[in-house]
Write a protein that holds these residues in place. Structure first.
Motif: not given
Length: 445
Positions: A424-445
């Motif tokens: 965290a820098v200046g109260g912000r957390e930046y993702s290392q992979t952005g939203c690239k893993e979102v689709v894969a994780k939602v498909n596991l639900l």
């Protein structure tokens, strides 16, 4: 026998010209009666058998008429003298008949005493010239025929400009940029500043059909920030407004996977682009070419594209949009975001943060890209920033809604917490992979 009568006529004419109109009328009436009487008597006497008696009777009639005329003339003179003694004015000698002769004051003595107004003569003002300088006549300027041609040219230019202004709205409405803006703002997360910059380029370019060069935009950013997603949204929108055949999505790893076929791939791509721009020229539309994963493009393909963009091509090649999507320079973007996040205010808007990012990173990225290939010198650089944790949660919410899952906020926070972030820098957390893993994780639900 006729000489006394002729002298009588001459005397009557002279006397009638000097007598008054009223007296002349009376005298002529009496004289006519006398003549008629004498002629009657002479006719009676002519019927007598003695010719000498008839001639003597005619002489007697002439003598009587003469005496009668002299008596009437004397009586008329006495009447005229009597009128002059009573009124003190000379008798009227003008004829009773109306004429158009000019009226003089002597004609009407009663009006001679009225003072006549004299017309004032207006004196013209004299123009005084300096000594030694004569009066110069101003030459009349002749109108040249070129003046009318100039006026006609102005009218033609005005009509052309007016038509061009009217056509601006027609071009913008044809491509439905307002609908594209709503789609990008709804579907792209965390890149509102970049979206505004891209829409600004499109509006300026699509507002007219005549251009001096094609529109080339190069979008750069780390993995997972939405480059490919942005390309898919643009391709879908342009297919709906210009047609499928005028939109090309080119993936180097898919269309040219073998490096040995690079030359043939470049030739095929050049032929494909030529066919599309010719068709677009016939339909008076602007095609869209999207090159995804441009960091994997071989030099031969880059050279071919650079020739299309840099050289003086015909008009159909100038009316085209080229969009390059790559992660070239992503390390500089990541480093800049992490180092400067502490100095960026939390209250600053997304467009404000992107304007700072664009101002500071564009010269650096252009330096790096021009060293790789001169193609990038023809492009407008558009960097994409890192995604924060709140943006990743929006990606999860959108994907779960698409898949039909209930958007539970607790579950979304749990899934977003499984993503790796930079410190965290200046109260912000930046993702290392952005939203690239979102689709894969939602498909596991």
């Amino acid at each position: 026998m006729l000489k006394p009568f002729a002298s009588f006529q001459q005397m009557s004419e002279q006397d009638s010209s000097s007598s008054s109109s009223q007296t002349e009328g009376d005298f002529e009436g009496e004289l006519d009666e006398e003549l008629e009487g004498e002629e009657g008597k002479s006719r009676k006497e002519k019927g007598s058998p003695t010719p000498s008696l008839s001639g003597f009777a005619s002489l007697r009639a002439v003598i009587r008429i003469k005496h009668k005329y002299q008596a009437m003339k004397k009586r008329r003179q006495e009447m005229a003298l009597g009128m002059g003694g009573t009124t003190g004015a000379p008798g009227r000698t003008s004829p009773k008949i109306f004429t158009f002769d000019r009226v003089t004051p002597n004609t009407f003595p009663a009006f001679s005493s009225i003072p006549q107004k004299k017309k004032k003569k207006t004196r013209k003002k004299r123009v005084l010239f300096p000594n030694g300088v004569g009066r110069k006549t101003v030459l009349k300027q002749e109108h040249s025929q070129a003046t009318y041609c100039l006026y006609l040219l102005f009218v033609i230019v005005f009509v052309q400009v007016y038509n061009a202004i009217e056509n601006l709205d027609d071009h913008v409405l044809r491509y439905d940029l307002e609908g594209l803006e709503r789609t990008l703002r709804r579907e792209v997360f965390g890149q509102q500043g970049a979206v505004e910059g891209l829409l600004s380029h499109l509006k300026d370019y699509l507002s007219t059909y005549v251009h001096n060069k094609p529109l080339v935009v190069s979008v750069h950013g780390p993995s997972g920030v939405g480059k490919s997603h942005l390309g898919r949204l643009l391709a879908g929108h342009f297919r709906s407004v210009v047609g499928d055949t005028l939109v090309l999505q080119y993936y180097v790893l898919h269309h040219c996977p073998q490096e040995a076929d690079t030359v043939q791939c470049a030739r095929n791509l050049s032929d494909l682009i030529s066919d599309i721009v010719e068709q677009a020229e016939e339909e008076e539309k602007i095609p869209l070419f999207i090159f995804d994963e441009a960091e994997h493009m071989q030099v031969e393909i880059l050279d071919m594209l650079w020739q299309l963009l840099a050289s003086k091509q015909s008009n159909e090649y100038l009316n085209a949009i080229y969009l390059f999507l790559s992660n070239l320079g992503h390390t500089h973007i990541t480093k800049h975001m992490l180092q400067n996040s502490s100095s960026i205010s939390l209250a600053m808007t997304a467009s404000g943060r992107h304007s700072n990012l664009l101002k500071e990173l564009t010269p650096v990225l252009r330096n790096i890209l021009e060293k790789l290939h001169p193609l990038w010198s023809e492009a407008d650089i558009l960097p994409l920033s890192l995604l924060e944790k709140c943006h990743v949660m929006e990606c999860f919410l959108d994907e779960m809604t698409r898949e039909g899952f209930y958007p539970d906020h607790t579950n979304i926070e749990r899934l977003a917490g499984e993503i790796e972030y930079y410190p965290a820098v200046g109260g912000r957390e930046y993702s290392q992979t952005g939203c690239k893993e979102v689709v894969a994780k939602v498909n596991l639900l």
